[in-house]
Write an enzyme that holds these catalytic residues in place. Structure first.
Site, PDB file in Angstrom:
ATOM      1  N   HIS A 128       0.849  -1.283   0.016  1.00  0.00           N
ATOM      2  CA  HIS A 128      -0.084  -0.205   0.002  1.00  0.00           C
ATOM      3  C   HIS A 128       0.998   1.247   0.046  1.00  0.00           C
ATOM      4  O   HIS A 128       1.986   0.991   0.550  1.00  0.00           O
ATOM      5  CB  HIS A 128      -0.726  -0.074   1.448  1.00  0.00           C
ATOM      6  CG  HIS A 128      -1.654  -1.281   1.559  1.00  0.00           C
ATOM      7  ND1 HIS A 128      -0.963  -2.013   2.728  1.00  0.00           N
ATOM      8  CD2 HIS A 128      -2.656  -1.997   0.850  1.00  0.00           C
ATOM      9  CE1 HIS A 128      -1.763  -3.213   2.665  1.00  0.00           C
ATOM     10  NE2 HIS A 128      -2.652  -2.964   1.534  1.00  0.00           N
ATOM     11  N   GLN A 129       0.557   2.088  -0.434  1.00  0.00           N
ATOM     12  CA  GLN A 129       1.132   3.476  -0.589  1.00  0.00           C
ATOM     13  C   GLN A 129       0.424   4.658   0.244  1.00  0.00           C
ATOM     14  O   GLN A 129      -0.836   4.685   0.054  1.00  0.00           O
ATOM     15  CB  GLN A 129       1.437   3.988  -2.049  1.00  0.00           C
ATOM     16  CG  GLN A 129       2.141   3.172  -3.170  1.00  0.00           C
ATOM     17  CD  GLN A 129       1.347   1.922  -3.462  1.00  0.00           C
ATOM     18  OE1 GLN A 129      -0.059   2.066  -4.196  1.00  0.00           O
ATOM     19  NE2 GLN A 129       1.611   0.701  -3.292  1.00  0.00           N
TER      20      GLN A 129
END
Length: 278
Positions: free
Chosen positions: A203-204
């Site tokens: 995830h960013q």
């Protein structure tokens, strides 16, 4: 999202007086461990079942809250084929033929270190991220616990992305523990050399950081930009730090909170007779 939102703001020519747009990139770095069950036991068939069945917490060596999650997902053979280390055609074929007997664990790190999103001269996003020593140590703690979970479940062979070849575990419990201790030491020796050991991003987050201080954040607690009134950023890029678990629900919560604030700002004197469900 956390890659294209800061790139859009940087392209737009916002003053960016504090230089924070694009900073604080968090990635939830991920590695994978796997175990192969012996002949004579029922097949695992990791591609069957629920998308995610179990999540366990492993603290970092610093015990500071930036550790890992051991997550047990199902995995399609096509996906697994892309992460199996290449040790030659014969070894690769053998591993693929044994997938039905393998179980896997995702080692997902809550990263304490951070990177940055910049743009090139054409305005396209560029990512700069170097995993920190703290986060490498935390990942190794998770890898060590992951392979021990495999052994406890009955696996007689364990795999890790740090290693080119699987490790065959001795049948005796004491000898297996010694082999796992040796393997943990090998993980820490190899570490994660740049571009040589696969790491993934789950995830960013964080590149348009939310905060109460305009000197160290991109948006206010309402998700409104410090630079331009009426400009809102509403996605995972507003996270102040990496989340301690998968960020979907938190992202929904931030979006709901920001939407309610925008509604109040647009209709400050409205008193609806029926409570809004938005």
């Amino acid at each position: 999202g956390s890659i294209n939102s800061p790139a859009l703001l940087l392209r737009s020519g916002l003053p960016n007086r504090n230089g924070m747009i694009g900073k604080n990139l968090r990635l939830h770095p991920v590695t994978v461990v796997a175990g192969q069950m012996p002949n004579g036991v029922p097949d695992v068939n990791i591609w069957h079942g629920a998308p995610m069945t179990t999540v366990s917490v492993v603290e970092s060596p610093k015990r500071d809250g930036y550790g890992v999650r051991l997550e047990c997902p199902l995995s399609h053979p096509g996906v697994l084929s892309t992460i199996i280390p290449w040790g030659g055609a014969a070894k690769y074929k053998e591993t693929m033929l044994n997938l039905r007997r393998m179980m896997g664990v995702v080692v997902l790190l809550r990263d304490k270190g951070s990177g940055e999103v910049r743009i090139d001269r054409d305005g396209r996003p560029l990512l700069h991220y170097q995993i920190s020593d703290h986060d490498i140590d935390a990942l190794h703690e998770g890898v060590d616990k992951g392979v021990r979970v495999m052994a406890a479940a009955g696996a007689d062979r364990v795999y890790a992305m740090d290693l080119q070849d699987p490790v065959q575990l001795p049948p005796s419990f004491d000898d297996a523990q010694k082999a796992l201790d040796k393997l943990a030491a090998e993980f820490r020796r190899v570490r994660f050399p740049h571009c040589k050991v696969p790491l993934f991003s789950a995830h960013q987050m964080g590149t348009c950081r939310m905060g109460s201080d305009p000197r160290s954040s991109v948006v206010q607690p309402s998700c409104e930009s410090w630079e331009l009134s009426g400009l809102y950023v509403i996605d995972a890029s507003t996270f102040p730090t990496s989340s301690g678990t998968n960020p979907m629900i938190t992202t929904y919560g931030i979006a709901h909170m920001a939407a309610q604030g925008i509604k109040r700002k647009m209709t400050p004197s409205a008193t609806p007779s029926v409570a809004s469900r938005l």
